[in-house]
Design a protein around this motif. Structure first.
Motif, PDB file in Angstrom:
ATOM      1  N   THR A  32       0.699  -1.385  -0.189  1.00 59.74           N
ATOM      2  CA  THR A  32      -0.073   0.056   0.073  1.00 59.74           C
ATOM      3  C   THR A  32       0.631   1.373  -0.043  1.00 59.74           C
ATOM      4  O   THR A  32       0.703   2.063  -0.656  1.00 59.74           O
ATOM      5  CB  THR A  32      -0.769  -0.090   1.084  1.00 59.74           C
ATOM      6  N   GLU A  48      -7.248   2.266 -12.923  1.00 61.28           N
ATOM      7  CA  GLU A  48      -7.687   1.615 -11.995  1.00 61.28           C
ATOM      8  C   GLU A  48      -6.963   0.968 -11.203  1.00 61.28           C
ATOM      9  O   GLU A  48      -6.482  -0.306 -11.717  1.00 61.28           O
ATOM     10  CB  GLU A  48      -9.188   1.066 -12.406  1.00 61.28           C
ATOM     11  N   VAL A  49      -6.744   0.911  -9.776  1.00 60.40           N
ATOM     12  CA  VAL A  49      -5.785   0.255  -9.203  1.00 60.40           C
ATOM     13  C   VAL A  49      -6.903  -0.464  -8.250  1.00 60.40           C
ATOM     14  O   VAL A  49      -7.546   0.172  -7.395  1.00 60.40           O
ATOM     15  CB  VAL A  49      -4.740   0.966  -8.578  1.00 60.40           C
ATOM     16  N   ARG A  50      -6.849  -1.820  -7.990  1.00 57.59           N
ATOM     17  CA  ARG A  50      -7.552  -2.539  -7.136  1.00 57.59           C
ATOM     18  C   ARG A  50      -6.758  -3.284  -6.073  1.00 57.59           C
ATOM     19  O   ARG A  50      -5.709  -4.170  -6.626  1.00 57.59           O
ATOM     20  CB  ARG A  50      -8.537  -3.572  -7.983  1.00 57.59           C
ATOM     21  N   MET A  51      -7.030  -3.010  -4.788  1.00 58.05           N
ATOM     22  CA  MET A  51      -6.449  -3.802  -3.848  1.00 58.05           C
ATOM     23  C   MET A  51      -7.202  -4.979  -3.467  1.00 58.05           C
ATOM     24  O   MET A  51      -8.224  -4.658  -3.010  1.00 58.05           O
ATOM     25  CB  MET A  51      -6.276  -2.597  -2.550  1.00 58.05           C
ATOM     26  N   GLU A  52      -6.710  -6.109  -3.687  1.00 58.65           N
ATOM     27  CA  GLU A  52      -7.403  -7.177  -2.949  1.00 58.65           C
ATOM     28  C   GLU A  52      -6.468  -7.955  -2.027  1.00 58.65           C
ATOM     29  O   GLU A  52      -5.813  -9.007  -2.198  1.00 58.65           O
ATOM     30  CB  GLU A  52      -7.772  -8.208  -4.160  1.00 58.65           C
ATOM     31  N   LEU A  87      -6.240  -1.211 -15.890  1.00 57.53           N
ATOM     32  CA  LEU A  87      -6.478  -1.760 -14.784  1.00 57.53           C
ATOM     33  C   LEU A  87      -5.441  -2.582 -14.109  1.00 57.53           C
ATOM     34  O   LEU A  87      -4.432  -3.208 -14.843  1.00 57.53           O
ATOM     35  CB  LEU A  87      -7.645  -2.638 -14.874  1.00 57.53           C
ATOM     36  N   VAL A  89      -4.402  -4.907 -10.712  1.00 62.41           N
ATOM     37  CA  VAL A  89      -4.678  -5.316  -9.199  1.00 62.41           C
ATOM     38  C   VAL A  89      -3.732  -5.846  -8.439  1.00 62.41           C
ATOM     39  O   VAL A  89      -2.827  -6.579  -9.177  1.00 62.41           O
ATOM     40  CB  VAL A  89      -5.795  -6.617 -10.084  1.00 62.41           C
ATOM     41  N   GLN A  91      -2.817  -8.019  -5.443  1.00 63.06           N
ATOM     42  CA  GLN A  91      -3.400  -9.009  -4.671  1.00 63.06           C
ATOM     43  C   GLN A  91      -2.331  -9.772  -3.795  1.00 63.06           C
ATOM     44  O   GLN A  91      -1.300  -9.961  -3.925  1.00 63.06           O
ATOM     45  CB  GLN A  91      -4.025 -10.164  -5.467  1.00 63.06           C
TER      46      GLN A  91
END
Ligand SMILES: Nc1ncnc2c1ncn2[C@@H]1O[C@H](COP(=O)(O)OP(=O)(O)OP(=O)(O)O)[C@@H](O)[C@H]1O
Ligand SMILES: [Mg+2]
Length: 176
Positions: A32, A48-52, A87, A89, A91
């Motif tokens: 992060t 778009e940055v997706r945090m999983e 995008l 991601v 994870q």
């Protein structure tokens, strides 16, 4: 060629000699933080940055500064591979009792078989004028030295996924 080879060896040697400083690390927090360096670029380019991130990810014993460099390199590559509005991601997961994994996936240009074979080589770049091609060779060296591994999945036009596997305990750090 000789001059380049000298420079590479000095650079890689420098990375190799850097003392490994082992401490307890929350990988969710670390990725992060690294992402926060690129947040402005993501915003401006509409990426778009997706945090999983796994809820109860075990902490690992490893080297914070070196891992920051690893994830910054991989994230930078992902940002270079996607177009605006792409995008990415990020994870994290507990892979097994001894191993924690962080994957960074993008829906960018992807890689040919020829590129996949060579991407960890020093100076290998498809980045026209910009790249030095050192990012992934240094990244690979660091991860190996920390007892981990990097897996790559990609196909041309299909994006790419880099998975960094890290041991929860860095028992023996290989000297070099
Ligand atoms: N996420 C990705 N998608 C597509 N290709 C990638 C990705 N990550 C790496 N590559 C390929 O691997 C090559 C080598 O990556 P590396 O990070 O070592 O060098 P670079 O990014 O070109 O240069 P530098 O890191 O010095 O700026 C890249 O030029 C690119 O062809
Ligand atoms: Mg790079």
């Amino acid at each position: 060629v000789e001059r380049c080879s000298g420079i590479t060896h000095r650079l890689l040697g420098f990375a190799r000699r850097m003392d490994v400083q082992i401490e307890s690390i929350d990988l969710n927090k670390l990725v992060t933080e690294v992402y926060s360096f690129l947040e402005k670029e993501a915003f401006h380019r509409n990426i778009e940055v997706r945090m999983e991130l796994a809820d109860e990810l075990p902490t690992i014993l490893s080297d914070r500064g070196q891992l920051q460099q690893v994830f910054l390199n991989i994230l930078n590559n992902a940002f270079e591979a996607v177009t605006d509005r792409g995008l990415v991601v990020i994870q994290s997961r507990e892979q097994d009792g001894d191993t924690v994994a962080v994957s960074i996936r993008d829906n960018g240009i992807g890689m040919s078989e020829a590129t996949k074979k060579r991407l960890f080589e020093p100076f290998f770049t498809t980045g026209k004028a910009r790249g030095t091609g050192l990012g992934l060779s240094i990244t690979y060296g660091i991860v190996k030295r920390l007892g981990g591994n990097i897996l790559v999945e990609s196909a041309e036009g299909q994006g790419a996924e880099f998975t960094v596997l890290l041991p929860r305990q860095t028992a023996e750090v290989a000297g070099g």
